[in-house]
Design a protein around this motif. Structure first.
Motif, PDB file in Angstrom:
ATOM      1  N   LEU A  17       3.655  -5.375  -2.442  1.00 46.31           N
ATOM      2  CA  LEU A  17       3.815  -3.923  -2.396  1.00 46.31           C
ATOM      3  C   LEU A  17       5.283  -3.536  -2.465  1.00 46.31           C
ATOM      4  CD1 LEU A  17       4.490  -1.441  -0.161  1.00 46.31           C
ATOM      5  CD2 LEU A  17       2.742  -1.028  -1.890  1.00 46.31           C
ATOM      6  N   LEU A  18       6.124  -4.208  -1.673  1.00 46.04           N
ATOM      7  CA  LEU A  18       7.545  -3.846  -1.648  1.00 46.04           C
ATOM      8  C   LEU A  18       8.233  -4.157  -2.976  1.00 46.04           C
ATOM      9  CD1 LEU A  18       8.503  -4.894   1.988  1.00 46.04           C
ATOM     10  CD2 LEU A  18       8.290  -2.578   1.067  1.00 46.04           C
ATOM     11  N   ARG A  19       7.803  -5.205  -3.642  1.00 41.04           N
ATOM     12  CA  ARG A  19       8.371  -5.487  -4.967  1.00 41.04           C
ATOM     13  C   ARG A  19       7.974  -4.395  -5.964  1.00 41.04           C
ATOM     14  NH1 ARG A  19       6.967 -11.012  -3.438  1.00 41.04           N
ATOM     15  NH2 ARG A  19       8.926 -12.122  -2.983  1.00 41.04           N
ATOM     16  N   LYS A  20       6.762  -3.888  -5.841  1.00 44.37           N
ATOM     17  CA  LYS A  20       6.344  -2.775  -6.702  1.00 44.37           C
ATOM     18  C   LYS A  20       7.163  -1.526  -6.403  1.00 44.37           C
ATOM     19  CE  LYS A  20       1.558  -4.232  -7.502  1.00 44.37           C
ATOM     20  NZ  LYS A  20       0.125  -3.914  -7.217  1.00 44.37           N
ATOM     21  N   VAL A  21       7.440  -1.291  -5.124  1.00 46.27           N
ATOM     22  CA  VAL A  21       8.287  -0.149  -4.751  1.00 46.27           C
ATOM     23  C   VAL A  21       9.662  -0.286  -5.397  1.00 46.27           C
ATOM     24  CG1 VAL A  21       9.461   1.011  -2.837  1.00 46.27           C
ATOM     25  CG2 VAL A  21       7.065   0.325  -2.597  1.00 46.27           C
ATOM     26  N   ALA A  22      10.239  -1.490  -5.313  1.00 45.93           N
ATOM     27  CA  ALA A  22      11.550  -1.726  -5.920  1.00 45.93           C
ATOM     28  C   ALA A  22      11.521  -1.436  -7.417  1.00 45.93           C
ATOM     29  CB  ALA A  22      11.994  -3.163  -5.669  1.00 45.93           C
ATOM     30  N   GLY A  23      10.473  -1.887  -8.081  1.00 48.38           N
ATOM     31  CA  GLY A  23      10.353  -1.645  -9.513  1.00 48.38           C
ATOM     32  C   GLY A  23      10.241  -0.174  -9.847  1.00 48.38           C
TER      33      GLY A  23
ATOM     34  N   ARG B  70       2.842   5.624  -2.232  1.00 42.90           N
ATOM     35  CA  ARG B  70       1.435   5.739  -2.632  1.00 42.90           C
ATOM     36  C   ARG B  70       1.233   5.199  -4.048  1.00 42.90           C
ATOM     37  NH1 ARG B  70       0.874  10.677  -1.307  1.00 42.90           N
ATOM     38  NH2 ARG B  70       1.183  11.624  -3.358  1.00 42.90           N
ATOM     39  N   ASP B  71       2.148   5.522  -4.950  1.00 44.93           N
ATOM     40  CA  ASP B  71       2.042   5.047  -6.329  1.00 44.93           C
ATOM     41  C   ASP B  71       2.183   3.525  -6.414  1.00 44.93           C
ATOM     42  OD1 ASP B  71       1.731   7.658  -7.098  1.00 44.93           O
ATOM     43  OD2 ASP B  71       3.716   7.856  -8.020  1.00 44.93           O
ATOM     44  N   ALA B  72       2.913   2.942  -5.485  1.00 38.63           N
ATOM     45  CA  ALA B  72       3.081   1.484  -5.481  1.00 38.63           C
ATOM     46  C   ALA B  72       1.848   0.762  -4.954  1.00 38.63           C
ATOM     47  CB  ALA B  72       4.295   1.098  -4.651  1.00 38.63           C
ATOM     48  N   GLY B  73       0.918   1.510  -4.343  1.00 39.60           N
ATOM     49  CA  GLY B  73      -0.313   0.894  -3.861  1.00 39.60           C
ATOM     50  C   GLY B  73      -0.478   0.860  -2.367  1.00 39.60           C
ATOM     51  N   LEU B  74       0.447   1.456  -1.628  1.00 42.92           N
ATOM     52  CA  LEU B  74       0.290   1.528  -0.170  1.00 42.92           C
ATOM     53  C   LEU B  74      -0.894   2.437   0.150  1.00 42.92           C
ATOM     54  CD1 LEU B  74       1.824   0.597   2.465  1.00 42.92           C
ATOM     55  CD2 LEU B  74       2.850   2.881   2.478  1.00 42.92           C
ATOM     56  N   PRO B  75      -1.713   2.077   1.149  1.00 43.64           N
ATOM     57  CA  PRO B  75      -2.799   2.971   1.545  1.00 43.64           C
ATOM     58  C   PRO B  75      -2.296   4.393   1.771  1.00 43.64           C
ATOM     59  CG  PRO B  75      -3.003   0.881   2.678  1.00 43.64           C
ATOM     60  CD  PRO B  75      -1.719   0.819   1.928  1.00 43.64           C
ATOM     61  N   GLU B  76      -3.115   5.362   1.422  1.00 45.77           N
ATOM     62  CA  GLU B  76      -2.677   6.753   1.292  1.00 45.77           C
ATOM     63  C   GLU B  76      -1.925   7.279   2.504  1.00 45.77           C
ATOM     64  OE1 GLU B  76      -4.442  11.130   0.047  1.00 45.77           O
ATOM     65  OE2 GLU B  76      -5.761   9.386   0.114  1.00 45.77           O
TER      66      GLU B  76
ATOM     67  N   PHE C 289      -2.863   2.224   9.853  1.00 48.46           N
ATOM     68  CA  PHE C 289      -2.293   1.051  10.512  1.00 48.46           C
ATOM     69  C   PHE C 289      -3.365   0.016  10.838  1.00 48.46           C
ATOM     70  CE2 PHE C 289      -1.713  -0.856  14.783  1.00 48.46           C
ATOM     71  CZ  PHE C 289      -0.762  -1.810  14.443  1.00 48.46           C
ATOM     72  N   LEU C 290      -4.517   0.467  11.307  1.00 47.82           N
ATOM     73  CA  LEU C 290      -5.571  -0.469  11.699  1.00 47.82           C
ATOM     74  C   LEU C 290      -6.006  -1.344  10.528  1.00 47.82           C
ATOM     75  CD1 LEU C 290      -7.730   1.873  13.976  1.00 47.82           C
ATOM     76  CD2 LEU C 290      -5.949   0.239  14.662  1.00 47.82           C
ATOM     77  N   GLN C 291      -5.837  -0.858   9.320  1.00 48.94           N
ATOM     78  CA  GLN C 291      -6.152  -1.660   8.132  1.00 48.94           C
ATOM     79  C   GLN C 291      -4.922  -2.413   7.630  1.00 48.94           C
ATOM     80  OE1 GLN C 291      -9.312  -2.073   7.103  1.00 48.94           O
ATOM     81  NE2 GLN C 291      -9.769  -0.820   8.914  1.00 48.94           N
ATOM     82  N   TRP C 292      -3.771  -1.726   7.562  1.00 56.43           N
ATOM     83  CA  TRP C 292      -2.559  -2.339   7.023  1.00 56.43           C
ATOM     84  C   TRP C 292      -2.128  -3.555   7.846  1.00 56.43           C
ATOM     85  CZ3 TRP C 292      -0.194  -2.698   2.682  1.00 56.43           C
ATOM     86  CH2 TRP C 292       1.139  -3.090   2.601  1.00 56.43           C
ATOM     87  N   ARG C 293      -2.332  -3.512   9.148  1.00 51.76           N
ATOM     88  CA  ARG C 293      -1.917  -4.612  10.014  1.00 51.76           C
ATOM     89  C   ARG C 293      -2.666  -5.904   9.687  1.00 51.76           C
ATOM     90  NH1 ARG C 293      -4.885  -5.721  14.687  1.00 51.76           N
ATOM     91  NH2 ARG C 293      -2.960  -6.056  15.848  1.00 51.76           N
ATOM     92  N   LYS C 294      -3.812  -5.787   9.028  1.00 51.28           N
ATOM     93  CA  LYS C 294      -4.618  -6.964   8.702  1.00 51.28           C
ATOM     94  C   LYS C 294      -4.223  -7.598   7.364  1.00 51.28           C
ATOM     95  CE  LYS C 294      -8.617  -5.130  11.213  1.00 51.28           C
ATOM     96  NZ  LYS C 294     -10.007  -4.621  11.095  1.00 51.28           N
ATOM     97  N   THR C 295      -3.336  -6.957   6.630  1.00 55.25           N
ATOM     98  CA  THR C 295      -2.932  -7.514   5.341  1.00 55.25           C
ATOM     99  C   THR C 295      -2.005  -8.715   5.548  1.00 55.25           C
ATOM    100  OG1 THR C 295      -1.064  -5.981   5.209  1.00 55.25           O
ATOM    101  CG2 THR C 295      -3.124  -5.304   4.148  1.00 55.25           C
ATOM    102  N   SER C 296      -1.918  -9.554   4.541  1.00 56.91           N
ATOM    103  CA  SER C 296      -1.069 -10.744   4.621  1.00 56.91           C
ATOM    104  C   SER C 296       0.375 -10.397   4.291  1.00 56.91           C
ATOM    105  CB  SER C 296      -1.567 -11.802   3.641  1.00 56.91           C
ATOM    106  OG  SER C 296      -1.377 -11.356   2.301  1.00 56.91           O
ATOM    107  N   PHE C 297       1.286 -11.296   4.658  1.00 55.28           N
ATOM    108  CA  PHE C 297       2.678 -11.122   4.273  1.00 55.28           C
ATOM    109  C   PHE C 297       2.808 -11.035   2.752  1.00 55.28           C
ATOM    110  CE2 PHE C 297       3.955 -13.566   8.324  1.00 55.28           C
ATOM    111  CZ  PHE C 297       4.026 -12.386   9.050  1.00 55.28           C
ATOM    112  N   GLU C 298       2.002 -11.807   2.055  1.00 54.29           N
ATOM    113  CA  GLU C 298       2.081 -11.820   0.594  1.00 54.29           C
ATOM    114  C   GLU C 298       1.688 -10.460   0.015  1.00 54.29           C
ATOM    115  OE1 GLU C 298       0.702 -14.185   2.493  1.00 54.29           O
ATOM    116  OE2 GLU C 298       2.296 -15.674   2.155  1.00 54.29           O
ATOM    117  N   GLU C 299       0.655  -9.842   0.572  1.00 51.68           N
ATOM    118  CA  GLU C 299       0.252  -8.518   0.096  1.00 51.68           C
ATOM    119  C   GLU C 299       1.350  -7.491   0.357  1.00 51.68           C
ATOM    120  OE1 GLU C 299      -4.153  -7.445   0.819  1.00 51.68           O
ATOM    121  OE2 GLU C 299      -3.753  -9.083   2.246  1.00 51.68           O
ATOM    122  N   ARG C 300       1.949  -7.571   1.531  1.00 51.62           N
ATOM    123  CA  ARG C 300       3.017  -6.616   1.863  1.00 51.62           C
ATOM    124  C   ARG C 300       4.230  -6.828   0.961  1.00 51.62           C
ATOM    125  NH1 ARG C 300       2.574  -7.896   8.324  1.00 51.62           N
ATOM    126  NH2 ARG C 300       0.318  -7.569   8.458  1.00 51.62           N
ATOM    127  N   ALA C 301       4.560  -8.091   0.714  1.00 53.28           N
ATOM    128  CA  ALA C 301       5.694  -8.393  -0.157  1.00 53.28           C
ATOM    129  C   ALA C 301       5.446  -7.900  -1.579  1.00 53.28           C
ATOM    130  CB  ALA C 301       5.976  -9.900  -0.146  1.00 53.28           C
TER     131      ALA C 301
END
Length: 459
Positions: A52-58, A173-179, A38-50
């Motif tokens: 990731l979620l598009r990769k999950v959808a795919g 994890r496969d979509a690129g989310l931190p482990e 969380f301490l790292q993920w919270r620093k990511t941008s909305f664009e990075e998170r979006a």
């Protein structure tokens, strides 16, 4: 006490796999790792998170055949229904990716002598306790929104779908989310209680029974943690005097047998105005009588088995006690022989208060028919329930139905002249004993955030 758990195929009663339970120490280690993520993920941008979620959808769409097969194996969902669930999950991820930045955008407001910023900030590790009936959707529903916010996720999935629990962890994890930003905890109830109390867990969401919801809410409240609860239901579908009966029967059958009736937001009580009761009743009973059960891996199967033997036994007991209390069984109501936890499409009539078919949630393919004099009595009976998750109205006058739905129906989600499950762009949740809080449709992104006010004095 055994420290392992088996998953069982409900169609064949054969063991699928065996999983070792985590100890409390192992669970604590995972919580700490998820907090560090969380301490790292919270620093990511909305664009990075979006992204990731598009990769999950795919990936969900790429793997939907495998996911659907696993759902069928672990909890008996038909292959077609499993693929539909995957498509819904992909759409939820895409909705969160597309609309998350605007939902969470910083706002500016005027204050005397300056201005203020309103910022939506993530709070940390969110713990989800989820059921088996939609083993992918239940997880995506809360995790996609919270990952978009910048939170990280823990999951305690139902023990009969732990294969899916591990697959969802792998998916992220496969979509690129931190482990360690999404972890599945294979734990028992005692360890789960300790997870709620852990200082690094900041919020708890549960989908389950009212009893489980009350228990979890109390445990979380004792340590001052917010909860979101999606609990049971006994959804009423009203058939008014001007309804299109053919359409009403079609969608009421669909709403009752979907997922072998194992759906929270499902048509369960059918409240029919006296002037059209016999017409609806005869067509509905005939249609339910034609529903067959079968091998959920077959593309021709309409309804598979129930997910577990204990769930089927509980449902049958509720049917029997309702009949003992004065209800009559128009079709179904008998446990078939042979392998698998099958139960037939069943219709109960003469359903009255005091019977399980009136008072309680029947989590399986059993319909309760209730005759009423008019629209006013229909709405009174619909609201005469401790639950308030979903519901429906059939009427030729859509404006009339909308007015009833908006002003009178004490429930969270209402279908008019149809039956719909969850929609990615609409809030999902209920009132009364069906819980509180909302998920997806953008609303889920505001449940576990710090709505932070920053005042800037400029004069």
């Amino acid at each position: 006490m055994s420290r392992s758990k088996q998953t069982i195929n409900p169609a064949t009663e054969e063991v699928i796999a065996s999983y070792d339970l985590m100890s409390r120490e192992q669970a604590n280690q995972v919580i700490e790792q998820t907090h560090e993520a969380f301490l790292q993920w919270r620093k990511t941008s909305f664009e990075e998170r979006a992204t990731l979620l598009r990769k999950v959808a795919g990936l969900i769409r790429e793997r939907k055949d495998d996911y659907a097969a696993l759902m069928t194996q672990e909890m008996g969902k038909t292959i077609a229904a499993g693929k539909q669930e995957c498509e819904l999950c992909a759409a939820i991820c895409e909705y969160a990716a597309e609309h998350g930045p605007e939902e969470l955008a910083e706002q500016t407001r005027d204050i005397r002598g300056g201005r203020a910023l309103i910022s939506y900030q993530p709070i940390g590790v969110i713990y989800g306790i989820q059921p088996w009936n939609f083993p992918l959707y239940q997880v995506i529903r809360y995790s996609a929104d919270n990952l978009m916010v910048g939170n990280t996720i823990l999951l305690k999935h139902a023990g009969n779908v732990w294969g899916m629990a591990m697959e969802v962890e792998k998916l992220y994890r496969d979509a690129g989310l931190p482990e360690n930003a999404f972890r599945s905890l294979l734990i028992d109830h005692d360890t789960s209680d300790a997870v709620i109390e852990h200082k690094l867990v900041r919020g708890v969401t549960l989908t389950g029974s009212p009893g489980a919801g009350a228990d979890i809410a109390q445990k979380a409240a004792r340590v001052l943690k917010k909860t979101v609860l999606e609990l049971g239901s006994n959804d009423a579908y009203l058939v008014l005097d001007d309804a299109d009966i053919e359409k009403a029967v079609k969608f009421c059958v669909m709403g009752r047998i979907n997922n072998t009736g194992q759906t929270c937001v499902a048509a369960k009580r059918f409240i029919v105005v006296e002037s059209v009761y016999d017409q609806f009743r005869n067509a509905f009973v005939e249609a339910m009588g034609k529903i067959t059960t079968g091998d959920p891996t077959s593309k021709d199967t309409v309804m598979g088995p129930m997910a577990r033997k204990d769930l089927r036994d509980k449902l049958h007991d509720q049917v029997q006690r309702s009949i003992e209390g004065g209800a009559t069984c128009a079709v179904g109501g008998e446990i078939p022989g042979g392998k698998g936890y099958y139960y037939p499409a069943t219709v109960l009539e003469n359903v009255k208060p005091g019977q399980p078919a009136y008072d309680d949630e029947l989590f399986g393919p059993v319909a309760s028919l209730i005759k009423v004099a008019d629209e006013a009595e229909a709405m009174r009976v619909a609201n005469d329930s401790p639950f308030g998750l979903g519901g429906g109205i059939f009427s030729a006058d859509a404006d009339r139905a909308v007015k009833l739905a908006r002003d009178e129906f004490d429930t969270g989600m209402i279908n008019i002249n149809g039956y719909n499950l969850a929609q990615p762009n609409l809030p999902f949740g209920g009132v009364k004993d069906s819980g509180y809080g909302r998920e997806h449709g953008g609303f889920g992104m505001h449940e576990f955030v710090n709505i932070k006010a920053i005042s800037i004095n400029e004069k």
